[in-house]
Enzyme design. Structure first.
Site, PDB file in Angstrom:
ATOM      1  N   TYR A  75      -0.467   8.699  22.042  1.00 54.43           N
ATOM      2  CA  TYR A  75      -0.281   8.850  23.487  1.00 54.43           C
ATOM      3  C   TYR A  75       1.022   9.559  23.852  1.00 54.43           C
ATOM      4  CZ  TYR A  75      -4.301   6.021  24.804  1.00 54.43           C
ATOM      5  OH  TYR A  75      -5.574   5.567  25.004  1.00 54.43           O
ATOM      6  N   ASP A  90     -11.423  -0.588  11.514  1.00 58.60           N
ATOM      7  CA  ASP A  90     -12.894  -0.514  11.470  1.00 58.60           C
ATOM      8  C   ASP A  90     -13.489  -1.890  11.175  1.00 58.60           C
ATOM      9  OD1 ASP A  90     -11.680  -0.220   8.978  1.00 58.60           O
ATOM     10  OD2 ASP A  90     -13.047   1.327   8.244  1.00 58.60           O
ATOM     11  N   ASP A 143     -11.474  -2.222  24.824  1.00 64.28           N
ATOM     12  CA  ASP A 143     -12.769  -2.019  25.487  1.00 64.28           C
ATOM     13  C   ASP A 143     -13.832  -2.862  24.784  1.00 64.28           C
ATOM     14  OD1 ASP A 143     -11.745  -0.244  27.351  1.00 64.28           O
ATOM     15  OD2 ASP A 143     -13.345   1.229  27.072  1.00 64.28           O
ATOM     16  N   LYS A 174      -4.761   1.112  10.146  1.00 68.30           N
ATOM     17  CA  LYS A 174      -5.621   1.824   9.200  1.00 68.30           C
ATOM     18  C   LYS A 174      -4.701   2.317   8.093  1.00 68.30           C
ATOM     19  CE  LYS A 174      -9.578   3.731   8.012  1.00 68.30           C
ATOM     20  NZ  LYS A 174     -10.821   2.991   7.679  1.00 68.30           N
ATOM     21  N   ASP A 176      -6.264   0.726  22.585  1.00 68.40           N
ATOM     22  CA  ASP A 176      -7.104   1.207  23.688  1.00 68.40           C
ATOM     23  C   ASP A 176      -8.569   0.960  23.360  1.00 68.40           C
ATOM     24  OD1 ASP A 176      -7.910   2.650  26.029  1.00 68.40           O
ATOM     25  OD2 ASP A 176      -8.415   4.323  24.694  1.00 68.40           O
TER      26      ASP A 176
HETATM   27  C1  IPM Z   1      -6.635   2.103  29.511  1.00 68.42           C
HETATM   28  C2  IPM Z   1      -7.204   3.437  29.890  1.00 68.42           C
HETATM   29  C3  IPM Z   1      -6.117   4.486  29.792  1.00 68.42           C
HETATM   30  C4  IPM Z   1      -5.623   4.520  28.369  1.00 68.42           C
HETATM   31  C5  IPM Z   1      -6.555   5.894  30.252  1.00 68.42           C
HETATM   32  C6  IPM Z   1      -7.087   5.885  31.663  1.00 68.42           C
HETATM   33  C7  IPM Z   1      -5.441   6.901  30.105  1.00 68.42           C
HETATM   34  O1  IPM Z   1      -8.295   3.753  29.108  1.00 68.42           O
HETATM   35  O2  IPM Z   1      -5.695   1.640  30.187  1.00 68.42           O
HETATM   36  O3  IPM Z   1      -7.115   1.501  28.549  1.00 68.42           O
HETATM   37  O4  IPM Z   1      -6.212   5.203  27.523  1.00 68.42           O
HETATM   38  O5  IPM Z   1      -4.649   3.842  28.086  1.00 68.42           O
HETATM   39 MN    MN Z   2      -8.845   2.212  27.710  1.00 72.23          MN
END
Ligand code: IPM
Ligand code: MN
Length: 331
Positions: A124, A208, A236, A175, A232
Site C-alpha cells: 500500500y 493461503d 473480507d 507467506k 485487507d
Molecule cells: C479496506 C478497503 C480499502 C483497502 C480500499 C478501499 C482502498 O478495501 O479498508 O479494506 O484496501 O484498504
Molecule cells: Mn478491503
C-alpha cells in the site's frame, strides 16, 4: 464529556449508515459534537477536490473521525482510495487497522477473533512505477515496503492486545515461504517481540492456509497479526464467515495518540443498493462502538455491542435496524 467527531459520510450507503451509527451513540448516552466533511467520489466529480491540506490539518484537533464509505464507479480506480482513504491512514499515522470478528451461530460455538492489519506500509505504500508505459516492452513494478520500525510497532500492539484477552494467543499470518525478505523481517521481529510477552502463546500460518482455516475452523484464532495486503484480503473473508460483510467493523488506530483515530465499516459504498434504505448499518454501528472504546467509553461501547447482538441478523431497512438497536439499548 462531549467528544468532537469529524464525520465523513463519503459516498453511496455511507450517507445512510453513518446517521444510524451516530443515532445509536447518542442513545447510548455519549455526547458527540459532530462536523460533517463532504468528501469522496461524488465531491471529486463535482469540483475535483479529493482532500486538501487544510482539512487534513483541521482533523488533527478532533477526538476521532467516523467514515461511512468512499468510492464511486465513475472515478478512475485509486483517485479516492489513495488520495483520501490511504492519505488519511498514512498522514494521521493510523498504523493499526483493527478488525474484530465475532460470530455466534444458533448451533455450534462460533468464534471471536481480531485481525490486526498493518496499515501504513507493505504494497500500500505506493512504491513502484512504470517503464515504457503503453509499449509492448512495458514494465510495471509494485514493491512492498516493510520497515523494522513499522513491523515492530504493529507486532507490539498485537502482542499487547493478545495479552489483554482471555486466550492470550497470537497468530502471525504471512507467506514466509515465498516472500523471503519481507517474511523474514516479520518472522524475526515476531520472535523477538514474543520474548517480551511470555504469557502469549504464538503460532504462524501461511496466508493461503489461513484462508482455509477461516472457513473450516475459525474458532482456532484469537488475535491475528499480518501485513497490509494480506490483512485487507483476510478481513473480507473474516466478514464473510462472520455473518457477512454487513457486520464487519474497523478501527484505524493511532495507538500513540499523536492525533485522532478513524473508524469505518469494512464494506464499501455499495452503489448498487445506495439510496434505497437497504444497507445494513450494523457494521457502521459496531465501528462507532470501537470508537467509543478508543475514546475511553468502554461501558457504552459494550452496551452498543450487546444491543447489536440482541438485534442479531434481523432483516429490515437501514433505519429499522438502527431503530431496533436503539430500542435494544434502552430496554
Ligand atoms: C479496506 C478497503 C480499502 C483497502 C480500499 C478501499 C482502498 O478495501 O479498508 O479494506 O484496501 O484498504
Ligand atoms: Mn478491503
Amino acid at each position: 464529556m462531549t467528544y468532537r467527531i469529524a464525520v465523513i459520510p463519503g459516498d453511496g450507503i455511507g450517507h445512510e449508515v453513518v446517521p444510524e451509527a451516530l443515532k445509536v451513540v447518542q442513545a447510548a448516552g455519549v455526547d458527540l459534537d459532530t462536523e460533517d466533511f463532504d468528501l469522496g467520489g461524488a465531491r471529486y466529480l463535482r469540483d475535483g477536490l479529493v482532500l486538501d491540506d487544510d482539512t487534513l490539518d483541521r482533523w488533527r484537533s478532533f477526538d476521532a473521525l467516523l467514515l461511512g464509505a468512499v468510492g464511486t464507479p465513475d472515478v478512475p480506480p485509486g483517485v479516492i482510495e489513495r488520495g483520501l482513504l490511504l492519505r488519511m491512514r498514512f498522514e494521521l499515522d493510523l498504523y493499526i487497522n483493527q478488525r474484530p470478528f465475532t460470530y455466534r451461530p444458533a448451533e455450534g460455538d462460533g468464534h471471536d477473533f481480531v485481525v490486526i492489519r498493518e496499515n501504513t506500509e507493505g504494497t500500500y505504500a505506493g512504491e513502484g512505477g512504470f517503464l515504457r508505459k503503453g509499449t509492448p516492452h512495458e514494465i510495471a513494478t509494485q514493491g512492498s515496503v516493510n520497515t523494522r520500525f513499522g513491523v515492530e510497532r504493529c507486532l507490539r500492539y498485537a502482542f499487547a492486545l493478545a495479552a489483554s484477552r482471555p486466550r492470550k494467543h497470537l497468530t502471525l499470518v504471512h507467506k514466509t515461504n515465498v516472500l523471503t525478505f519481507a517474511g523474514d523481517l516479520w518472522q524475526r521481529t515476531f520472535s523477538e517481540v514474543a520474548a517480551e510477552f511470555p504469557d502469549v502463546t504464538t503460532d504462524y500460518h501461511h496466508v493461503d492456509a489461513a484462508c482455509i482455516y477461516f472457513v473450516t475452523s475459525p474458532e482456532r484464532y484469537d488475535v491475528i497479526v499480518t501485513d497490509n495486503l494480506f490483512g485487507d484480503i483476510l478481513t473480507d473473508l473474516g466478514g464473510a464467515v462472520s455473518g457477512g460483510i454487513g457486520f464487519a467493523s474497523s478501527g484505524n488506530l493511532n495507538p500513540d495518540r499523536t492525533g485522532p483515530s478513524m473508524f469505518e465499516p469494512v464494506h464499501g459504498s455499495a452503489p448498487d443498493i445506495a439510496g434505497q434504505n437497504k444497507a445494513n448499518p450494523i457494521a457502521a454501528i459496531l465501528s462507532a462502538a470501537l470508537m467509543l472504546d478508543f475514546l475511553g467509553e468502554p461501558e457504552a461501547a459494550q452496551r452498543v455491542r450487546a444491543a447489536c447482538d440482541a438485534v442479531g441478523e434481523r432483516s429490515g431497512s437501514t433505519t429499522d435496524i438502527g431503530d431496533a438497536v436503539v430500542a435494544a439499548l434502552t430496554d
